[in-house]
Motif scaffolding. Structure first.
Motif, PDB file in Angstrom:
ATOM      1  N   TRP A 634       0.751  -1.297  -0.085  1.00 21.89           N
ATOM      2  CA  TRP A 634      -0.022   0.050  -0.061  1.00 21.89           C
ATOM      3  C   TRP A 634       0.830   1.410   0.085  1.00 21.89           C
ATOM      4  N   VAL A 635       2.058   0.905  -0.241  1.00 21.85           N
ATOM      5  CA  VAL A 635       3.270   2.211  -0.162  1.00 21.85           C
ATOM      6  C   VAL A 635       3.881   2.168  -1.529  1.00 21.85           C
ATOM      7  N   LEU A 636       4.440   1.209  -2.192  1.00 18.78           N
ATOM      8  CA  LEU A 636       5.174   1.133  -3.041  1.00 18.78           C
ATOM      9  C   LEU A 636       4.472   1.644  -4.393  1.00 18.78           C
ATOM     10  N   ASP A 637       5.318   2.371  -5.043  1.00 23.77           N
ATOM     11  CA  ASP A 637       4.855   2.768  -6.408  1.00 23.77           C
ATOM     12  C   ASP A 637       3.912   3.685  -6.526  1.00 23.77           C
ATOM     13  N   TYR A 638       2.918   4.306  -5.224  1.00 25.65           N
ATOM     14  CA  TYR A 638       2.038   5.317  -5.168  1.00 25.65           C
ATOM     15  C   TYR A 638       2.500   6.586  -5.331  1.00 25.65           C
ATOM     16  N   ARG A 639       3.935   6.415  -5.127  1.00 26.34           N
ATOM     17  CA  ARG A 639       4.714   7.772  -5.406  1.00 26.34           C
ATOM     18  C   ARG A 639       5.317   7.786  -6.625  1.00 26.34           C
ATOM     19  N   GLY A 640       5.283   6.881  -7.694  1.00 21.48           N
ATOM     20  CA  GLY A 640       6.246   6.798  -8.818  1.00 21.48           C
ATOM     21  C   GLY A 640       7.101   5.758  -8.685  1.00 21.48           C
ATOM     22  N   PHE A 673      -6.528   8.613  -6.411  1.00 21.32           N
ATOM     23  CA  PHE A 673      -7.283   7.675  -7.372  1.00 21.32           C
ATOM     24  C   PHE A 673      -6.346   7.761  -8.589  1.00 21.32           C
ATOM     25  N   ASP A 674      -5.575   8.975  -8.956  1.00 20.18           N
ATOM     26  CA  ASP A 674      -4.760   9.076  -9.911  1.00 20.18           C
ATOM     27  C   ASP A 674      -3.403   8.490  -9.538  1.00 20.18           C
ATOM     28  N   ALA A 675      -3.109   8.322  -8.529  1.00 21.62           N
ATOM     29  CA  ALA A 675      -1.684   7.596  -8.173  1.00 21.62           C
ATOM     30  C   ALA A 675      -2.089   6.144  -8.408  1.00 21.62           C
ATOM     31  N   THR A 676      -3.208   5.632  -7.876  1.00 21.42           N
ATOM     32  CA  THR A 676      -3.641   4.254  -8.008  1.00 21.42           C
ATOM     33  C   THR A 676      -3.521   3.990  -9.492  1.00 21.42           C
ATOM     34  N   PHE A 677      -4.455   4.957 -10.127  1.00 21.81           N
ATOM     35  CA  PHE A 677      -4.587   4.554 -11.679  1.00 21.81           C
ATOM     36  C   PHE A 677      -3.177   4.424 -12.355  1.00 21.81           C
ATOM     37  N   THR A 678      -2.278   5.536 -11.853  1.00 25.30           N
ATOM     38  CA  THR A 678      -0.978   5.261 -12.507  1.00 25.30           C
ATOM     39  C   THR A 678      -0.024   4.136 -12.146  1.00 25.30           C
ATOM     40  N   LYS A 679      -0.165   3.889 -10.897  1.00 28.41           N
ATOM     41  CA  LYS A 679       0.426   2.547 -10.497  1.00 28.41           C
ATOM     42  C   LYS A 679      -0.053   1.440 -11.262  1.00 28.41           C
ATOM     43  N   PHE A 680      -1.422   1.197 -11.734  1.00 28.82           N
ATOM     44  CA  PHE A 680      -2.023  -0.106 -12.192  1.00 28.82           C
ATOM     45  C   PHE A 680      -1.397   0.158 -13.729  1.00 28.82           C
ATOM     46  N   GLU A 681      -1.565   1.499 -14.211  1.00 27.93           N
ATOM     47  CA  GLU A 681      -0.954   1.422 -15.585  1.00 27.93           C
ATOM     48  C   GLU A 681       0.382   1.262 -15.914  1.00 27.93           C
ATOM     49  N   THR A 682       1.091   1.729 -14.881  1.00 32.68           N
ATOM     50  CA  THR A 682       2.675   1.275 -14.909  1.00 32.68           C
ATOM     51  C   THR A 682       2.874  -0.055 -14.830  1.00 32.68           C
ATOM     52  N   GLN A 683       1.946  -0.954 -14.052  1.00 32.11           N
ATOM     53  CA  GLN A 683       2.268  -2.436 -14.078  1.00 32.11           C
ATOM     54  C   GLN A 683       1.876  -3.019 -15.185  1.00 32.11           C
ATOM     55  N   ARG A 757       3.251  -5.711  -7.553  1.00 31.06           N
ATOM     56  CA  ARG A 757       3.862  -4.899  -8.581  1.00 31.06           C
ATOM     57  C   ARG A 757       4.446  -5.989  -9.714  1.00 31.06           C
ATOM     58  N   THR A 758       4.403  -5.280 -10.791  1.00 37.00           N
ATOM     59  CA  THR A 758       5.231  -6.336 -11.966  1.00 37.00           C
ATOM     60  C   THR A 758       6.400  -5.710 -12.375  1.00 37.00           C
ATOM     61  N   ASN A 759       6.875  -4.604 -12.120  1.00 36.02           N
ATOM     62  CA  ASN A 759       7.783  -3.930 -12.710  1.00 36.02           C
ATOM     63  C   ASN A 759       9.136  -4.523 -12.290  1.00 36.02           C
ATOM     64  N   GLU A 760       9.421  -5.636 -12.349  1.00 30.36           N
ATOM     65  CA  GLU A 760      10.672  -6.207 -11.897  1.00 30.36           C
ATOM     66  C   GLU A 760      10.543  -7.642 -12.510  1.00 30.36           C
ATOM     67  N   GLU A 761      11.815  -7.984 -13.674  1.00 35.46           N
ATOM     68  CA  GLU A 761      11.549  -9.160 -14.484  1.00 35.46           C
ATOM     69  C   GLU A 761      11.491 -10.348 -13.763  1.00 35.46           C
TER      70      GLU A 761
END
Length: 942
Positions: A634-640, A673-683, A757-761
């Protein structure tokens, strides 16, 4: 043609298809007319509605961007949504100098009352900007906001907006920003409302795009209901209800319904594709069979192969020009002998003749397809590659970062009889009484594989990696077995080579990870489960292997429970299909009892193996599944995704130290909600980059499905294209296998996209063996198809291209592997020297504060505590005193970032020398290098 295909074809080409089609067309035309009429009538009601700015759905009407340049201003984007307790709606957004809000398909010509709920700058600023309000480019008024929330209303005459869309522009005379918040802020906006004002015309022109969308949605809904085998009357009634609901929505809440129609059409199209998947697949197979024959296709394939051969030859020539000649002179005169040998072999091939070359190609391929030849090639390559990895590991005096070191530390403590404990604190969700605590984050099984080798050879870095070699060998054999059983030996050998040389599996071999064994267990579980359904004679044997592997998979990594869930759903789906074909309730009950028994047994065995982990967690933590990652999520990637953003998980959350408490799902509202959407979009974007090939220049609709960066493909760019081709072919011809994979990985993908999160191979390495099998299948299927053309005269060309494809995929990982071997030890060197100094110059019980407590504890055997991410010096010292930390280590490998990075920046100046006292910290050790230095300080008492 299978039985199911025959039933589909008989359904499609039945004798009564034409009359039924005519009746369906009549119903669709009537529904279309009804939808268009209802939409036009709905627009006779005056428009009204409200948009709560900052709440979900408002992005249908406003653009959002965090950027600070001119482009977002020109677009009229707003800033991210914020939790605003004093707002009437509880949330809001700041505008920029210019803000654009588009209410689509409102309809033209009706007088409106526009209301904005806004707030100006804080009262401490003193002044307020003037805000001009424009509708479709015409000024309808202006206002000066107040420091408190107020509603500002404007009359909009019908003549002011003559377009279907209502475009609202807010132009601020000035913006507010400061050092702590550099955003150029106009006004804070919470709500936009429109309502009718005055008399309306007798006839209001509809917004025809919305009416057209309504007609399309009605047709798609009718087609979907028809596919569900409802009667025409039922289709008509349900569709009419849907049309009525949409028309009422347009009349009562036009703002939202007009925007939702686009979303509804996309959803209905997706449902239609799912509903009509069987006829579509039938037509796809029919087309492939129809156009997959004939000389035209054969020689078209030859032409494509020749183009590919020319491309490969061009690369070879370029390499010879750039590196080959230089290499020739570097190894001269030995290179002369090699050249003569190569010339002799080429002459031999040429004299072998036109008929001889195809025979030679076929014989080489037959050797690979034979049992002895396949094992010889696979064994020889495995010995060479694993020998290379062994030499690399022998030169690496470290086990890896974070959880890699954690696994080795726990194994060392197990051998010493201390149990699953560690002697460091890595996060600040709770104030622990002692630095020695139960290991809570990582699963239990990996240290078990390492412990016996520590007992035999001592706790060394190379001994911790011996299990990797064992699992590498098991994985190679497993991939070969699966490929040989489901395709042929060539596929098994090729896939094993592609996986073994993949850069991610090279990393898994040189570090002490959980993932390598996880790949082995997950692949064995999936393959054995499929075999249990395709080999009835040995069903229970395969089921038992699958259940044991599933339990070990979850014990190796608890996220494997998502795989197990998908595998269980796949079995239940097959059972449901069997029950649907049963004739009566008695037969259905019999099938339920017989079909459910293996599922229950499979689940029970897997859970029994997992139970020690669940029991331990219940005893120690009071819940069956516990991990600090449940808070990190609930903390990771919500700030980028920057280094500063990653450091958010190292903030002080414990309320005892003034922290905000444990993160939970309610923090989504806090981040916005934008941070949440951005995190999902990034993943989603990163997952697509790992698995899908890149297609530069693709149409926008298709580009959304493909990778944005081919270099991120986990099986290299060529491997990604071949794997995608193989998967599409498997859907058409091997439906059980891709169905099982889809069921297995879908829950895991959803879990990673929405929770973690998905952004780690490394989270996707379990897919690589399957991708490699698909790619190898396509490679050798291409060879077989090309070799069959023209009495096998093109077999040599097919073999060259097959080998070129394999070499290209293997070569795609070599740059990363070379970087790891050549450069990474240099990055570690300064830190390892600092750890040696600590071990030689500090007592065994000295507590170290560091950004890397895992590595410090592994290399120095000193207890450690993470440097908290705080800009409060007193809080940092308070935590240091609580845990008895005496030394502060600032490594070169991973500098502290975030607030604490700025706080400690003076301590990381490369000009600092031992003996200096900086802000109370005494510098004891600094790397004897001009840059890339590690520092060790004595922590002040106050």
């Amino acid at each position: 043609m299978t039985v199911s295909d025959r039933s589909i074809s008989s359904e499609l080409f039945a004798a009564d298809t034409v009359p039924s089609l005519r009746a369906t067309v009549r119903v669709l035309l009537f529904i279309l007319a009804l939808a268009l009429l209802a939409g036009a009538m709905a627009y006779q009601a005056p428009p009204q509605g409200r948009v709560a700015i900052g709440w979900p759905g408002d992005r249908l009407f406003v653009g959002v961007s965090p950027g600070l340049g001119r482009i977002p201003v020109e677009r009229g984007d707003l800033f991210a949504d914020e939790l605003t307790p004093d707002s009437p709606t509880g949330r809001s957004r700041w505008t920029r100098e210019r803000a654009v809000i588009v209410l689509p398909n409102v309809g033209a010509g009706s007088p409106l009352q526009l209301t904005l709920v806004a707030q100006g700058w804080p009262a401490t600023v003193g002044t307020q900007p003037s805000v001009m309000v424009l509708i479709d480019g015409a000024v309808v008024g202006s206002f000066v906001p107040k420091p408190t929330w107020e509603a500002y209303s404007f009359a909009v005459p019908g003549i002011a907006h003559q377009h279907g869309d209502l475009t609202l522009v807010l132009q601020s005379s000035a913006t507010l920003f400061d050092e702590r918040d550099p955003r150029p802020k106009g006004v804070r906006l919470a709500e936009v409302r429109i309502s009718p004002a005055g008399e309306t015309a007798l006839w209001l022109p509809p917004a025809w795009p919305a009416v057209t969308l309504m007609g399309w949605n009605a047709l798609l809904l009718a087609l979907l209901l028809t596919r569900l085998r409802l009667s025409q009357s039922q289709v008509y009634v349900i569709t009419a209800i849907g049309i009525g609901a949409a028309a009422i929505g347009l009349a009562v809440a036009r703002i939202w319904m007009a925007a939702i129609l686009n979303v509804a059409m996309v959803g209905l199209l997706v449902l239609l594709l799912i509903a009509y998947r069987q006829p579509l697949l039938f037509y796809l197979r029919f087309l492939v069979q129809r156009y997959g024959q004939g000389q035209a296709l054969s020689y078209g394939l030859v032409a494509v192969a020749l183009v590919c051969f020319g491309y490969v030859l061009l690369h070879v020539i370029n390499w010879m020009t750039a590196a080959g000649i230089r290499l020739f002179w570097q190894v001269f005169p030995d290179s002369l002998l090699l050249t003569l040998l190569g010339t002799t072999l080429l002459a031999l091939l040429l004299t072998y003749g036109r008929a001889g070359l195809p025979r030679l190609s076929d014989r080489l391929v037959d050797v690979l397809a034979s049992r002895r030849g396949a094992w010889l090639v696979l064994g020889g390559f495995a010995v060479i590659w694993l020998g290379f990895e062994a030499t690399v590991i022998a030169a690496l005096p470290y086990v890896g970062h974070a959880d890699y070191s954690d696994n080795a530390i726990v194994a060392r403590n197990l051998v010493r009889g201390r149990g699953w404990v560690v002697d460091y604190i890595s996060q600040f969700y709770y104030p622990y009484d002692s630095l020695t605590r139960p290991q809570e984050t990582w699963p239990l099984l990996q240290p078990v594989w390492i412990a016996p080798f520590f007992a035999l050879f001592g706790p060394t870095a190379w001994a911790a990696k011996i299990p990797n070699f064992i699992f590498d060998v098991i994985l190679i054999v497993l991939i070969y077995a699966v490929g040989s059983r489901w395709w042929d030996r060539r596929v098994g050998v090729t896939a094993a080579v592609l996986v073994l040389t993949n850069y991610l599996f090279f990393r898994l071999s040189i570090y002490v990870t959980n993932d390598l064994a996880f790949v082995v267990f997950s692949m064995a579980a999936i393959a054995a489960l499929l075999q249990s359904h395709t080999d009835p004679a040995r069903q229970w044997r395969w089921l038992f292997i699958s259940a044991v592997s599933t339990g070990l998979m979850m014990l190796q990594k608890p996220s494997g429970a998502m795989f197990a869930l998908g595998m269980g759903l796949w079995q239940l789906t097959i059972l449901a299909n069997h029950l649907r074909m049963a004739g009566d309730w008695q037969q259905r009950w019999q099938r339920l009892r017989v079909g459910l028994t293996p599922i229950v047994v499979w689940s029970a065995i897997a859970l029994l193996i997992l139970s020690p982990y669940l029991v331990r967690n219940l005893i120690l933590f009071g819940k069956p599944v516990y991990s600090t990652e449940s808070y990190d999520a609930w903390v990771l990637d919500y700030r980028g995704v920057s280094g500063d953003a990653w450091s958010e998980i190292y903030r002080v959350f414990a309320p005892e130290w003034g922290g905000p408490g444990l993160p939970d799902r309610s923090w989504i509202l806090r981040w916005g909600f934008d941070a949440t959407f951005t995190k999902f979009e990034t993943q989603v974007r990163e997952l697509r980059a790992y698995l899908m090939p890149a297609w530069p220049g693709a149409p926008p609709v298709l580009a959304a499905l493909f990778s944005h960066d081919a270099q991120k493909n986990i099986l290299t760019p060529l491997g990604a294209w071949l794997a995608l081709t193989g998967f599409l072919a498997a859907i058409a011809y091997r439906r059980n296998w891709p169905g099982l994979l889809a069921f297995t990985y879908t829950p895991y993908i959803i879990f990673m996209l929405t929770y973690w999160r998905t952004n780690e191979e490394r989270y996707w390495v379990a897919l690589i063996p399957w991708l490699a099998l698909l790619a190898a299948w396509v490679i050798w299927a291409g060879y077989d198809r090309l070799a069959a053309v023209g009495d096998r005269r093109w077999a040599p060309l097919g073999l060259i291209l097959a080998l070129a494809a394999i070499i290209t995929i293997v070569a795609g990982s070599q740059a990363d592997i070379e970087d790891k071997v050549r450069n990474e030890p240099q990055i570690w060197h300064q830190d390892l020297a600092a750890y040696e100094w600590l071990q030689a110059n500090t007592p065994p019980d000295a507590v170290i504060m560091t950004r890397l407590p895992w590595q410090v504890n592994w290399h120095t055997e000193r207890p450690a505590v993470m440097i908290p991410n705080t800009d409060d010096r007193e809080l940092l010292l308070q935590i240091a005193r609580h845990y008895g930390a005496q030394y502060l280590v600032l490594e070169n490998q991973m500098r502290v970032k975030g607030d604490v990075g700025r706080l400690l920046a003076p301590l990381m100046d490369h000009d600092n020398q031992p003996g200096m006292i900086i802000d109370g910290f005494e510098l004891l050790y600094a790397s004897p290098t001009p840059d890339f230095r590690a520092f060790i300080y004595r922590i002040p008492d106050s």
